[in-house]
Design an enzyme around this catalytic site. Structure first.
Site, PDB file in Angstrom:
ATOM      1  CB  SER A 134      -0.515  -0.130   1.134  1.00  0.00           C
ATOM      2  OG  SER A 134      -1.484   1.182   1.185  1.00  0.00           O
ATOM      3  CE1 TYR A 147      -3.591  -1.618   5.398  1.00  0.00           C
ATOM      4  CE2 TYR A 147      -3.475   0.704   5.014  1.00  0.00           C
ATOM      5  CZ  TYR A 147      -3.592  -0.721   4.470  1.00  0.00           C
ATOM      6  OH  TYR A 147      -3.834  -0.939   3.275  1.00  0.00           O
TER       7      TYR A 147
END
Length: 200
Positions: A134, A147
């Site tokens: 990501s 995250y």
């Protein structure tokens, strides 16, 4: 030439789109999902897609997955480590067990998958391992500490693995997309501390 691919987290989002696209290209896809309910969404999708149950946090599931693959082929041309979960909220209020669980899915599960399935990748003449990272593994925004930390860790793992396997001709890739319309955040509430007395 038809190839064999295994994709984790294939019931929705990027994993599902990849599964459908590779099947349309004539390849065979082992598409995994973490629950029986999600697995059913893959049944009948294509005769080139074999749905397999996988809770990536379970080493037993990963071992069973390898045995299931071996019933169809003795090698894998591609392993796409795509499974992931979102977790967000203020650092001081995040549940540590929740952070640990997200790392089990986003990082440790992929490490075990790679270790377990690498021998099958070696048997392919065109072996490749792909990880879905990501942009959160490149920079951090407020409320995304857990995250982002997991995606930074995944990036470091990929960088080392890429060098280790280069001499064998096994390519290792990390894709780091930005915002994509995917249910990853709906699987785990972005802000798990909603209603907490310390949050106004």
């Amino acid at each position: 030439m038809n190839k064999y691919y295994l994709i984790s987290g294939a019931s929705t989002g990027i994993g599902r789109a990849l599964s459908e696209d590779l099947a349309k290209q004539g390849h065979h896809v082992f598409a995994t999902a973490p629950t029986d309910e999600e697995l059913q969404t893959l049944v009948g999708l294509s005769d080139r897609i074999t749905p397999l149950l996988l809770d990536i946090r379970s080493e037993e599931h990963i071992t069973q997955l390898r045995e299931s693959v071996l019933k169809h082929t003795d090698h894998l041309d591609g392993l796409i480590n795509n499974a992931g979960v979102g977790l967000g909220g203020p650092v001081e209020l995040l549940d540590v067990d929740g952070i640990r669980d997200s790392f089990n899915i986003n990082v440790f599960g992929h490490i075990k998958m790679t270790q377990t399935l690498l021998p099958l990748i070696r048997k392919s003449k065109h072996g490749r391992i792909v990880f879905t990272g990501s942009s959160a593994g490149l920079f951090v925004l407020p409320l995304t500490s857990a995250y982002s930390a997991s995606k930074f860790a995944l990036r470091a793992f990929c960088d080392a693995l890429r060098v280790e396997l280069k001499r064998e001709g096994i390519r290792v890739s990390l894709i780091q997309p930005g915002s994509i319309q995917t249910p990853i955040w709906s699987k785990k509430p972005f802000d798990e501390v909603e209603g907490h007395p310390d949050v106004e």
